[in-house]
Enzyme design. Sequence first.
Site, short mmCIF file in Angstrom:
data_model
loop_
_atom_site.label_atom_id
_atom_site.label_comp_id
_atom_site.label_asym_id
_atom_site.label_seq_id
_atom_site.Cartn_x
_atom_site.Cartn_y
_atom_site.Cartn_z
N GLU A 143 26.77 37.92 23.14
CA GLU A 143 27.18 37.60 24.44
C GLU A 143 28.64 37.00 24.43
OE1 GLU A 143 26.02 37.84 27.44
OE2 GLU A 143 23.95 38.02 27.03
N ASP A 292 19.77 48.50 25.24
CA ASP A 292 20.88 49.29 26.22
C ASP A 292 22.08 49.58 25.96
OD1 ASP A 292 21.39 46.63 26.60
OD2 ASP A 292 20.80 46.22 28.38
N GLU A 402 15.07 42.84 40.32
CA GLU A 402 15.12 42.78 38.72
C GLU A 402 14.46 43.96 38.06
OE1 GLU A 402 16.44 41.02 35.21
OE2 GLU A 402 17.34 41.35 37.22
N GLU A 447 24.74 46.63 37.49
CA GLU A 447 24.46 48.04 36.67
C GLU A 447 24.60 49.12 37.77
OE1 GLU A 447 23.69 44.85 33.83
OE2 GLU A 447 22.87 45.08 35.89
#
EC number: 3.2.1.-
Length: 544
Positions: A143, A292, A402, A447
Amino acid sequence: MIARRSRVAVAFVLACAFYLFHKVVFSNSGSIGFDFVIPNDSRIQYPFKEKGIDARDAKKAEAVKEVMKRTWKFYKEKAWGFDEIKPVSGKHGNSRNGWGATIIDSMTTAAIMGLTDTFAEQYDWVVNHVDFNKPKGLVDPFETTIRYLGALVSTIDLLEAGVIPAPSPSFRQDILKQAKTLADNLGPGFDTPTGMIWPRINFTEGLGTDMHGRRNQHTIVHLARAGSHWLEYSTLSHLTGNKIYLENSTKAWDCLVFNKRGVPWPGILESPRSISTGLPIGTTRTLGAPDDSHYEYLIKAHLLVPNGPTKHHAKRWHQAMTSARKYLSSTTKSDTDPHTFLLSYSKRTYENNMGHLTCFVGGNILLGAKYLSQQSLFSFGEALIEGCHHSYASMPSKVGPESWSWMPRESHLRPPHFPGPITLPQKKMYEETGIWSTAPNYNLRPEVVESYFYGWRITGEEKYRRWAWEAFEAIVKATETEWGYSEVDDVTEVRKEGNLRDASESFWSAETLKYLYLIFEDPELCSLDKWVFNTEAHPLKRRF
């Protein structure tokens, strides 16, 4: 006799050639093989100007900018210096070590939107107030790299490109000093036998640790943690002239990218992996979280630095996406309105569940397939974007959940009978839309609109801008609060009291609003032919 020998020789040569071709192109051993040539120079973005298209929608771009300005206004009033605001209560919190994540993560958004006053405040914070030697708690290198370090190096690129006026003649050295301090403190995280980075770093002791602060040799990491540093560190090495950042991130990723062990599905690796051996500890194969951005960065690494070993990364990306189309692609049962989604696979079993986070894949496929001229993959990417759009259009709030499920049409998948909807609302939704929500919250994620961005910029098809505007209006309506914009508890409900979570992560302003703005602004702003976006939507200048 001579003619016969000639025919035998020719047949032998042809057989050898066929064997070599088959081995190179179709082998499942994990070796790299291609039926295409990586271009030296290939245009990615749709030629709007050449087609005489005025692709800027000033009114809609301004509407997105106003939401960003409102977001910033209330963050300044109620949460200045903290990582994020709590937009329902007007309180604040720290989830990213207390360095002011919202300030730094949204620097590139302010620059791109031309918000000079906001950018000046952010610049002052970075240069004069942040101490990257003193975090609150253990540091998450994943992060921290994508949000903080990515923002800092991207800001330098944007300033040097003249996207926004420099607030100081010394901007480059001022920001670079902070970026180097942060990267140097992250450095001990790469101290493992494989080079794969530890899940956490103790800045006080200068040690990498597991999630709980321990030096555990059995620590594991998922693919995204191991493979989502290269863009940021490569750029930092370019800006500083110090190769150590590139070397660390390259080694951390090499055991995945140059994996020599045979894999059942070329390009798609099992996860998680041991940081000591690099070998798989689990059996999950997915393009979604938490693996991902490893796949996302494979093609982006090559686009950022097209020359040299990154051609191998592009080849791995092509393998992975080809395997995903073959093994993970699933279509809903509906004969009249079928939609395409991505399954996950673990312990020899498929799971008919897809998350909002996975919706980056469609746009990523368009990006790579356009560059590599792979039309069949391109069509796959378009189908995935349409499927993610359906997840929004199917909800009463018109905001996607989600995660959601569907009944796969494919009869060969295991298990032969997938679990269907359980609750009455789920059954009703399935009957009406072909999908049902399995986690109904919306976390202000980018996204879906990210893939719309790539769809619009690469194809020029108006539907992507239309879908983006519908998403923008629905998101604002569902999330707007007195002090900003909040995560939603249940998107299957139209706006009601008590349906907000009082949380707003920095990616709301760093990613979601940036992608929406760029969809409606002049496409030459951060053109895909000149820039690569990291997984936090920070644009990095391509190094030809």
